[in-house]
Design an enzyme around this catalytic site. Structure first.
Site, mmCIF file in Angstrom:
data_model
loop_
_atom_site.group_PDB
_atom_site.id
_atom_site.type_symbol
_atom_site.label_atom_id
_atom_site.label_comp_id
_atom_site.label_asym_id
_atom_site.label_seq_id
_atom_site.Cartn_x
_atom_site.Cartn_y
_atom_site.Cartn_z
ATOM 1 N N CYS A 2 29.265 47.998 29.816
ATOM 2 C CA CYS A 2 28.703 46.865 28.760
ATOM 3 C C CYS A 2 27.644 47.249 28.071
ATOM 4 O O CYS A 2 26.699 47.424 28.620
ATOM 5 C CB CYS A 2 28.800 45.465 29.467
ATOM 6 N N ARG A 27 29.400 52.511 26.593
ATOM 7 C CA ARG A 27 29.025 51.963 27.723
ATOM 8 C C ARG A 27 30.312 50.873 28.298
ATOM 9 O O ARG A 27 30.214 50.242 29.294
ATOM 10 C CB ARG A 27 28.042 51.051 27.353
ATOM 11 N N TRP A 72 33.124 46.504 29.441
ATOM 12 C CA TRP A 72 33.576 47.308 30.290
ATOM 13 C C TRP A 72 33.929 45.943 31.555
ATOM 14 O O TRP A 72 33.086 45.402 32.146
ATOM 15 C CB TRP A 72 32.672 48.202 30.975
ATOM 16 N N ASN A 96 25.415 41.794 30.124
ATOM 17 C CA ASN A 96 25.673 43.029 30.930
ATOM 18 C C ASN A 96 25.172 42.878 32.597
ATOM 19 O O ASN A 96 24.104 42.801 32.499
ATOM 20 C CB ASN A 96 24.850 44.280 30.260
ATOM 21 N N GLY A 97 26.163 43.158 33.398
ATOM 22 C CA GLY A 97 26.027 43.106 34.729
ATOM 23 C C GLY A 97 26.907 42.218 35.448
ATOM 24 O O GLY A 97 28.158 42.020 35.004
ATOM 25 N N GLU A 467 34.228 69.058 41.125
ATOM 26 C CA GLU A 467 33.936 68.609 40.026
ATOM 27 C C GLU A 467 35.150 69.062 38.954
ATOM 28 O O GLU A 467 35.426 68.073 38.057
ATOM 29 C CB GLU A 467 32.690 69.156 39.715
ATOM 30 N N LYS A 471 37.138 66.163 36.862
ATOM 31 C CA LYS A 471 37.163 66.166 35.300
ATOM 32 C C LYS A 471 38.493 66.007 34.677
ATOM 33 O O LYS A 471 38.606 65.140 33.873
ATOM 34 C CB LYS A 471 36.314 67.528 34.759
ATOM 35 N N GLU A 474 39.812 62.473 35.251
ATOM 36 C CA GLU A 474 39.342 61.415 34.642
ATOM 37 C C GLU A 474 39.670 61.353 33.149
ATOM 38 O O GLU A 474 39.854 60.334 32.425
ATOM 39 C CB GLU A 474 37.906 61.187 34.851
ATOM 40 N N HIS A 490 45.065 72.643 56.502
ATOM 41 C CA HIS A 490 45.106 71.592 57.371
ATOM 42 C C HIS A 490 45.910 70.147 57.314
ATOM 43 O O HIS A 490 45.578 69.148 57.660
ATOM 44 C CB HIS A 490 43.720 71.146 58.030
ATOM 45 N N LYS A 591 30.578 54.814 30.911
ATOM 46 C CA LYS A 591 29.339 55.675 31.175
ATOM 47 C C LYS A 591 28.388 54.874 31.800
ATOM 48 O O LYS A 591 28.251 53.543 31.236
ATOM 49 C CB LYS A 591 28.899 56.448 30.106
#
Ligand code: F6R
Length: 596
Positions: A2, A27, A72, A96-97, A467, A471, A474, A490, A591
């Site tokens: 947000c 955001r 978001w 935001n929060g 990583e 990547k 996402e 295994h 983000k």
């Protein structure tokens, strides 16, 4: 997570807010909205979807004061009704929060006759403001914030007030002044071109911005003050500059990020700061390196390198686990928090938890004014520049460099630091070669048509495998996993068939032979394989066995993830583009995750 913005004293509030929201969109992009004060009332426009969806509706909006939001979704799906601002009675609010006690507040307010139009936690704020408003705005705001639990950055409009109110608690908000106008926003780039001077609000502060003046108080109502400084040039918002997406632009900026991070380490005397704190603490018994997502992957790589250099236990942990675990960390522990944004709630809280246990806290971050810097004893800068693409790329490489330099300094061997700084002078060129020379198109096509993509590696290549997998998942939504090469057999090998692709990362000759065996096992079961390796590291047999073979320039082990990750980032990017995804704004993501 947000983005919020407020302005007053501008020519056209809606246009100013819209511009700011474009810079805050990274955001969150589930919905967007703007409310303006016009003709003595509040006019609200909000839409599900991207900020651009607002454009036709704001053309006609007048007014010089307003607030804006890009969402978001946490509570309530993306929809027009759940979009902010939430407006009721005399007030309009963007948030935001997360309001953790929203359910009990909502019941109380509904019992008192309030009608709720959304499923959000945020809507309780606007009803609380109305409940407590008896003509005294400050009293209403104070009574409201004292009822809220959780994390909240707020911008508030009141139809009887010519400006806006900003509130900060656990989520970021920056206030600014410029050209006679006043502003507030979730980050600095959104204020670029608007504000000349800025101040970072502290937790528990409220700003009243109206008639060219901002006054501050704390949650008890006592006056507070903040120091304004010139908006830093480094906060300039990024632009595409001819690239089709921020993701590929930011991959191309890796060499510059490495150079700037290494030179900031020297110019900001980080080695000396680390030596001082190490001496003050009488040395360290153990090290915990902590972060989330990509930052956790750079932490994990650094832990491999750190333990080798320091010869004491160094472990990496995800921040979300650390903060709630009964950790044995104590006064002898060095706790390193890694965060691009410096605002990730789990990482900031993990650092606070480590501090409570007596640990020395170092923050490795790309944002100089972020929350994590307020918790840390020492800040080690990453200088990747503003990162817009939700998927972290250049900041990861900057983190690898900052962490390697940190461990080289702490190991108290002047030759370790010297040789690392020397190597860093040429690392940028190695990265540039990797960016321009890697041919990833065929691998990306294979990824795009795979039922699953598995990334494997040993030693320093294992965190890089994690990583690479993150990547790809996402930005392209192709499923898969990152795995230690030795672990595959295994269990996970059961998933290998002709529809899967395995990407093996090899940057060490000895370990490469072991990883090569895993590739053999995969190919023998009909799986497709790609190898990403340092020049001269992979056994010759692998070149024939693997369907795809990508070589990048070699470097030392501690810095190797900054180079070996590049082909993986490029593969993820191209796969997303081939599949028609937007790599900059993947679904469900944002983000800077400032909530739990
Ligand atoms: C993945 C990604 C995220 C972040 C994570 C932590 O590409 O960007 O996994 O790495 O949310 O964010 P920061 O580093 O801001 O704490």
């Amino acid at each position: 997570m947000c983005g919020i913005i407020g302005c007053t004293g501008v020519k056209c509030a809606a246009k100013t807010l819209y511009r700011g929201l474009e810079d805050l969109e990274y955001r969150g992009y589930d919905s967007a909205g703007i409310a303006v004060l016009d003709c003595g009332g509040i006019i609200t426009v909000k839409r599900k979807g991207r900020v651009a969806a607002l454009l036709p509706a704001i053309e006609e909006l007048g007014g010089t004061t307003g607030i804006g939001h890009t969402r978001w979704a946490t509570h309530g799906r993306p929809s027009d009704a759940n979009a902010h601002p939430h407006t009721a009675g005399a007030f309009s609010v963007v948030h935001n929060g997360i309001i953790e006690n929203y359910a009990e507040l909502k019941k109380e307010l509904a019992d008192e006759g309030c009608t709720f139009f959304s499923q959000t936690d945020s809507e309780v704020v606007v009803h609380l403001l109305n409940k407590y408003y008896r003509g005294d705005l400050k009293e209403a705001v104070l009574s409201t914030v004292r009822r809220l639990r959780g994390a909240f950055a707020l911008c508030i409009l009141c139809k009887d007030y010519s400006g806006f109110v900003a509130v900060k608690y656990c989520n970021p908000i920056i206030v600014g002044t410029g050209g006679g106008a006043l502003f507030a926003a979730s980050d600095m780039p959104a204020l670029c071109g608007l504000a000349e001077n800025v101040a970072v609000m502290q937790d528990g502060q409220i700003a009243f911005a109206a008639e060219g003046k901002i006054t501050f108080c704390d949650f008890s109502g006592e006056a507070a003050s903040l120091t304004f400084s010139t908006l830093p040039v480094s906060a300039r918002p990024a632009r595409l500059c001819g690239f089709p997406h921020y993701m590929i632009k930011e991959i191309n900026e890796i060499p510059a990020a490495i150079k700037a991070t290494a030179s900031a380490f020297t110019s900001e005397n980080c080695a000396e700061k680390l030596a001082r704190i190490q001496k003050k603490r009488g040395g360290f018994t153990d090290v915990v390196v902590c972060g989330c997502g990509t930052a956790f992957h750079s932490a994990l790589a650094a832990a491999y390198c750190g333990e080798e250099l320091l010869k004491i236990p160094v472990r990496a942990e995800t921040a979300g686990e650390f903060r709630y675990r009964k950790s044995s960390a104590g006064a002898g522990t060095l706790f390193i928090a890694v965060s691009q944004s410096g605002e990730t709630a789990d990482t900031v809280e993990a650092a606070r938890a480590a501090k409570r246990l007596g640990a020395c806290v170092i923050a490795v971050t790309n944002v100089a004014y972020s929350a994590i810097t307020g918790v840390a004893d020492v800040v080690i800068p990453v200088r990747a520049g503003v990162e817009i693409c939700v998927a972290a790329t250049k900041s990861y490489c900057g983190q690898i460099v900052a962490l390697a330099l940190t461990f080289a300094s702490l190991c108290q061997s002047s030759s370790a630091l010297k040789s690392m700084l020397k190597e860093l002078k040429t690392l940028g060129a190695a990265c540039s070669a990797a960016i321009t020379d890697c041919r990833v198109e065929d691998v990306a096509r294979a990824c795009a048509s795979s039922s699953g993509v598995y990334f494997i590696g040993r030693g320093m290549d294992y965190p890089v495998a994690l990583e690479g997998s993150l990547k790809l998942k996402e930005v392209s939504y192709v499923p898969g996993e990152g795995y230690p090469a030795g672990e595959l057999k295994h269990g996970t090998i059961a998933l290998i068939d002709g529809g899967t692709l395995t990407v093996a990362i090899i940057t060490d000759k000895t370990l490469g032979e072991k990883t090569a065996s895993a590739v053999e096992q995969i190919c023998s079961r009909g799986g497709r394989a790609a190898v990403v390796c340092f020049k001269g590291c992979a056994p010759l047999s692998l070149k024939e066995r693997a369907e795809f073979f990508i070589e990048v320039p070699a470097c030392s082990a501690c810095l190797s993830p900054a180079v070996s990750v590049i082909p993986l980032q490029l593969i993820a990017y191209r796969t997303a583009v081939i599949l028609g995804r937007d790599p900059d704004k993947p679904r469900n993501l944002a983000k800077s995750v400032t909530v739990e």
